[in-house]
Design a protein around this motif. Structure first.
Motif, PDB file in Angstrom:
ATOM      1  N   PHE A  27       0.839  -1.192   0.000  1.00 25.02           N
ATOM      2  CA  PHE A  27       0.000   0.000   0.000  1.00 25.02           C
ATOM      3  C   PHE A  27       0.874   1.242   0.000  1.00 25.02           C
ATOM      4  N   THR A  28       0.266   2.341  -0.348  1.00 22.19           N
ATOM      5  CA  THR A  28       0.991   3.608  -0.414  1.00 22.19           C
ATOM      6  C   THR A  28       0.432   4.555   0.620  1.00 22.19           C
ATOM      7  N   LEU A  29       1.334   5.047   1.458  1.00 24.85           N
ATOM      8  CA  LEU A  29       0.933   5.967   2.507  1.00 24.85           C
ATOM      9  C   LEU A  29       1.909   7.140   2.482  1.00 24.85           C
ATOM     10  N   GLN A  30       1.377   8.335   2.439  1.00 21.75           N
ATOM     11  CA  GLN A  30       2.227   9.528   2.384  1.00 21.75           C
ATOM     12  C   GLN A  30       3.266   9.411   1.278  1.00 21.75           C
ATOM     13  N   GLU A  31       2.805   8.982   0.132  1.00 21.38           N
ATOM     14  CA  GLU A  31       3.646   8.878  -1.061  1.00 21.38           C
ATOM     15  C   GLU A  31       4.756   7.864  -0.901  1.00 21.38           C
ATOM     16  N   GLU A  32       4.616   6.983   0.070  1.00 24.01           N
ATOM     17  CA  GLU A  32       5.606   5.924   0.234  1.00 24.01           C
ATOM     18  C   GLU A  32       4.915   4.586   0.065  1.00 24.01           C
ATOM     19  N   THR A  33       5.518   3.728  -0.738  1.00 25.28           N
ATOM     20  CA  THR A  33       4.912   2.443  -1.038  1.00 25.28           C
ATOM     21  C   THR A  33       5.677   1.344  -0.327  1.00 25.28           C
ATOM     22  N   TYR A  34       4.963   0.577   0.475  1.00 24.53           N
ATOM     23  CA  TYR A  34       5.649  -0.478   1.198  1.00 24.53           C
ATOM     24  C   TYR A  34       4.665  -1.515   1.713  1.00 24.53           C
ATOM     25  N   ARG A  35       5.220  -2.609   2.189  1.00 31.54           N
ATOM     26  CA  ARG A  35       4.449  -3.604   2.916  1.00 31.54           C
ATOM     27  C   ARG A  35       4.971  -3.605   4.342  1.00 31.54           C
ATOM     28  N   VAL A  36       4.154  -4.085   5.253  1.00 33.26           N
ATOM     29  CA  VAL A  36       4.570  -4.135   6.648  1.00 33.26           C
ATOM     30  C   VAL A  36       4.487  -5.571   7.128  1.00 33.26           C
ATOM     31  N   CYS A  37       5.542  -6.017   7.812  1.00 31.46           N
ATOM     32  CA  CYS A  37       5.532  -7.348   8.401  1.00 31.46           C
ATOM     33  C   CYS A  37       4.699  -7.315   9.668  1.00 31.46           C
ATOM     34  N   LEU A  38       3.716  -8.177   9.764  1.00 30.34           N
ATOM     35  CA  LEU A  38       2.829  -8.186  10.924  1.00 30.34           C
ATOM     36  C   LEU A  38       3.505  -8.850  12.123  1.00 30.34           C
ATOM     37  N   ASP A  39       4.621  -9.516  11.901  1.00 31.26           N
ATOM     38  CA  ASP A  39       5.328 -10.158  13.005  1.00 31.26           C
ATOM     39  C   ASP A  39       6.288  -9.189  13.684  1.00 31.26           C
ATOM     40  N   CYS A  40       7.138  -8.544  12.898  1.00 33.02           N
ATOM     41  CA  CYS A  40       8.162  -7.689  13.488  1.00 33.02           C
ATOM     42  C   CYS A  40       7.910  -6.215  13.203  1.00 33.02           C
ATOM     43  N   GLY A  41       6.938  -5.918  12.360  1.00 30.91           N
ATOM     44  CA  GLY A  41       6.575  -4.526  12.125  1.00 30.91           C
ATOM     45  C   GLY A  41       7.509  -3.782  11.191  1.00 30.91           C
ATOM     46  N   VAL A  42       8.440  -4.507  10.577  1.00 32.26           N
ATOM     47  CA  VAL A  42       9.393  -3.829   9.702  1.00 32.26           C
ATOM     48  C   VAL A  42       8.690  -3.357   8.434  1.00 32.26           C
ATOM     49  N   HIS A  43       9.147  -2.229   7.932  1.00 30.68           N
ATOM     50  CA  HIS A  43       8.629  -1.717   6.665  1.00 30.68           C
ATOM     51  C   HIS A  43       9.476  -2.253   5.530  1.00 30.68           C
ATOM     52  N   LEU A  44       8.840  -2.821   4.547  1.00 33.58           N
ATOM     53  CA  LEU A  44       9.552  -3.319   3.385  1.00 33.58           C
ATOM     54  C   LEU A  44       9.201  -2.433   2.200  1.00 33.58           C
ATOM     55  N   PRO A  45      10.075  -1.512   1.891  1.00 28.22           N
ATOM     56  CA  PRO A  45       9.780  -0.530   0.851  1.00 28.22           C
ATOM     57  C   PRO A  45       9.651  -1.189  -0.524  1.00 28.22           C
ATOM     58  N   TYR A  46       8.655  -0.747  -1.260  1.00 25.11           N
ATOM     59  CA  TYR A  46       8.455  -1.229  -2.615  1.00 25.11           C
ATOM     60  C   TYR A  46       8.483  -0.048  -3.557  1.00 25.11           C
ATOM     61  N   SER A  47       8.828  -0.334  -4.768  1.00 24.16           N
ATOM     62  CA  SER A  47       8.738   0.694  -5.789  1.00 24.16           C
ATOM     63  C   SER A  47       7.304   0.766  -6.292  1.00 24.16           C
ATOM     64  N   SER A  48       6.758   1.959  -6.297  1.00 22.31           N
ATOM     65  CA  SER A  48       5.386   2.111  -6.783  1.00 22.31           C
ATOM     66  C   SER A  48       5.339   1.982  -8.306  1.00 22.31           C
ATOM     67  N   ASP A  49       6.500   2.039  -8.935  1.00 23.07           N
ATOM     68  CA  ASP A  49       6.538   1.910 -10.387  1.00 23.07           C
ATOM     69  C   ASP A  49       6.550   0.450 -10.814  1.00 23.07           C
ATOM     70  N   THR A  50       7.428  -0.313 -10.186  1.00 23.64           N
ATOM     71  CA  THR A  50       7.599  -1.694 -10.604  1.00 23.64           C
ATOM     72  C   THR A  50       6.885  -2.677  -9.685  1.00 23.64           C
ATOM     73  N   MET A  51       6.419  -2.185  -8.514  1.00 19.01           N
ATOM     74  CA  MET A  51       5.773  -3.039  -7.519  1.00 19.01           C
ATOM     75  C   MET A  51       6.702  -4.161  -7.053  1.00 19.01           C
ATOM     76  N   ARG A  52       7.980  -3.833  -7.042  1.00 15.41           N
ATOM     77  CA  ARG A  52       8.966  -4.794  -6.549  1.00 15.41           C
ATOM     78  C   ARG A  52       9.714  -4.170  -5.375  1.00 15.41           C
ATOM     79  N   PRO A  53      10.316  -4.988  -4.536  1.00 18.43           N
ATOM     80  CA  PRO A  53      11.042  -4.445  -3.374  1.00 18.43           C
ATOM     81  C   PRO A  53      12.142  -3.497  -3.809  1.00 18.43           C
ATOM     82  N   LEU A  54      12.286  -2.428  -3.036  1.00 16.61           N
ATOM     83  CA  LEU A  54      13.333  -1.461  -3.329  1.00 16.61           C
ATOM     84  C   LEU A  54      14.673  -1.981  -2.825  1.00 16.61           C
TER      85      LEU A  54
END
Ligand SMILES: [Zn+2]
Length: 92
Positions: A27-54
Motif C-alpha cells: 500500500f501507499t501511505l504519504q507517497e511511500e509504497t511499502y508492505r509491513v511485516c505483521l510479526d516484526c513490524g518492519v517496513h519493506l519498501p516497494y517501488s510504486s513503479d515496478t511493484m517490486r522491493p526497493l
C-alpha cells in the motif's frame, strides 16, 4: 512492555532474521509504497513503479529526495491490532 518487545524483536531479527511471512498487501501511505511485516513490524519498501522491493541504494536515493518531508511512524498505520497494543501500553 511494547518497548521491551520491540527491542527483543530488533535483536531477534539480527540473530535469526524474520521470515516476513505475514505481510500486509502493498500500500501507499504519504507517497511511500511499502508492505509491513505483521510479526516484526518492519517496513519493506516497494517501488510504486515496478511493484517490486526497493534495493537499499534505491531507497537511499528516494529518502534523500524526500528528506525531511515525511516521518515513518508505525503508529501512522491504522491497524486495529497496532492501536490496541499502543492503547494497552499507554494505560499501563
Ligand atoms: Zn518480519
Amino acid at each position: 512492555m511494547s518497548v521491551l518487545r520491540a527491542i527483543f524483536c530488533f535483536f531477534y531479527e539480527i540473530l535469526f532474521g524474520c521470515s516476513h511471512s505475514h505481510l500486509t498487501r502493498i500500500f501507499t501511505l504519504q507517497e511511500e509504497t511499502y508492505r509491513v511485516c505483521l510479526d516484526c513490524g518492519v517496513h519493506l519498501p516497494y517501488s510504486s513503479d515496478t511493484m517490486r522491493p526497493l534495493r537499499a541504494r534505491e531507497l537511499r536515493r528516494l529518502k534523500a529526495a524526500r528528506a525531511g518531508e515525511l516521518k515513518i511512524l508505525p503508529s501512522a498505520l491504522s491497524s486495529p491490532a497496532l492501536q490496541a497494543v499502543e492503547r494497552k501500553s499507554g494505560a499501563a
